[in-house]
Design an enzyme around this catalytic site. Structure first.
Site, PDB file in Angstrom:
ATOM      1  N   HIS A   1      44.611  43.599  32.707  1.00  0.00           N
ATOM      2  CA  HIS A   1      44.641  43.288  34.139  1.00  0.00           C
ATOM      3  C   HIS A   1      44.373  44.591  34.893  1.00  0.00           C
ATOM      4  O   HIS A   1      44.889  45.633  34.527  1.00  0.00           O
ATOM      5  CB  HIS A   1      46.000  42.719  34.536  1.00  0.00           C
ATOM      6  CG  HIS A   1      46.127  42.470  36.008  1.00  0.00           C
ATOM      7  ND1 HIS A   1      45.391  41.493  36.650  1.00  0.00           N
ATOM      8  CD2 HIS A   1      46.859  43.082  36.970  1.00  0.00           C
ATOM      9  CE1 HIS A   1      45.684  41.520  37.956  1.00  0.00           C
ATOM     10  NE2 HIS A   1      46.572  42.470  38.161  1.00  0.00           N
TER      11      HIS A   1
ATOM     12  N   CYS B   1      40.273  39.386  38.393  1.00  0.00           N
ATOM     13  CA  CYS B   1      40.889  40.634  38.877  1.00  0.00           C
ATOM     14  C   CYS B   1      39.955  41.836  38.770  1.00  0.00           C
ATOM     15  O   CYS B   1      39.841  42.625  39.703  1.00  0.00           O
ATOM     16  CB  CYS B   1      42.201  40.913  38.158  1.00  0.00           C
ATOM     17  SG  CYS B   1      42.032  41.268  36.379  1.00  0.00           S
TER      18      CYS B   1
END
Length: 302
Positions: A61, A175
């Protein structure tokens, strides 16, 4: 990835297991003369539940951190799913509704503080550039625009084959793409990035030329194609989007099994359905280098 005029209201049926952006705040206006450090942040997905498990799979992430020289305050900015990943990847099959029901939105979240321990333990926290307060404020305006018009999360990237120069049929929107867009915006505003290696995760499907099937109304509406509607519902039937991460992976492997056995995948992208004639190696999780951007004054207002 298509831009939309506004973000639709979320349906109360869509429930998040974890609150989206619980400590989020408005992006502050910085003093023009401020000098702001920009940090690249990366750590394994769902680390707070599964430790470094997904770090070994390189499912990461990404976020970006800022530190104001004038106030000493730190901030974190990231982009992720409003209703968790399962909901963005798979729909719900609801009783009494013909069309699969999607709880899919992604958005930016901005909050004060950088959780140094989280990013450093299994990941990355590294200075990539320094910007002025003016550039930060211009970036904040762009984030608002980006957030209001780029609303759907897209898990999958779809390529024609594993070759580096392969045709990209569909690009993901998640993301890391937000972080890359943010860096590019800063570069276009004049930020000069350090020469450091930056890698990102992509989940890639491999397919022959996609076949356009239609939208929800044309497939599932009163004049729709009953056979196609049934095939799409059947394809999505193994999934239960309100679920734990472990169950999500069980479901994911069920679908991979179907994809490999039947060479089929039904993709919902920008509110339209596509059929993907899948081919070997079917699916790959790659962690590859994408260099930090170089500014192009030409795209200044883009």
């Amino acid at each position: 990835h298509r831009r939309f005029d506004y973000r639709p209201k979320t349906d109360p049926y869509c429930q998040a297991r974890y609150t989206f952006c619980p400590t989020g705040s408005a992006i502050p206006v910085m003093k023009e003369e401020d000098v702001i450090e920009v940090y690249r942040l990366q750590a394994p997905v769902w680390e707070f539940k599964y430790g470094d498990l997904l770090g070994h799979l390189k499912i990461m992430h990404d976020a970006v951190g800022f530190k104001s020289s004038l106030t000493g305050k730190n901030y974190t900015m990231e982009w992720y799913e409003l209703f968790q990943l399962g909901n963005c990847t798979f729909p719900h099959l609801r009783p009494g509704m013909d069309a699969p029901f999607w709880c899919n939105q992604g958005a930016a979240c901005f909050y004060e503080g950088i959780d140094d321990a989280h990013w450093k333990a299994n990941g990355t926290l590294v200075l990539v550039t320094t910007i002025s307060g003016t550039m930060f404020n211009q970036m904040a305006q762009w984030v608002k625009y980006d957030n209001e018009t780029g609303i759907y999360y897209e898990t999958w990237t779809v390529h024609a084959n594993p070759d580096k120069k392969s045709t990209v049929w569909f690009d993901s929107y998640e993301c890391s793409k937000f972080i890359m867009r943010t860096y590019q915006k800063l570069a276009d505003l004049g930020a000069v990035f350090k020469k450091i290696q930056t890698n990102y995760t992509s989940i890639i499907l491999f397919s022959g030329e996609p076949i356009y099937l239609g939208n929800e109304t044309s497939i599932f509406g009163p004049q729709g194609n009953k056979t196609l509607a049934a095939a799409i519902r059947d394809f999505y039937s193994p999934f239960k989007p309100h679920q734990s991460v472990r169950e999500f992976f069980v479901d994911l492997f069920k679908i991979i099994d179907r994809v490999i056995l039947n060479h089929q995948f039904y993709l919902f992208y920008n509110l339209e359905y596509w059929f993907l004639p899948m081919k070997s190696p079917y699916l790959k999780i790659i962690y590859e280098e994408v260099p930090l951007p170089v500014g192009s004054k030409a795209s200044f207002g883009a």
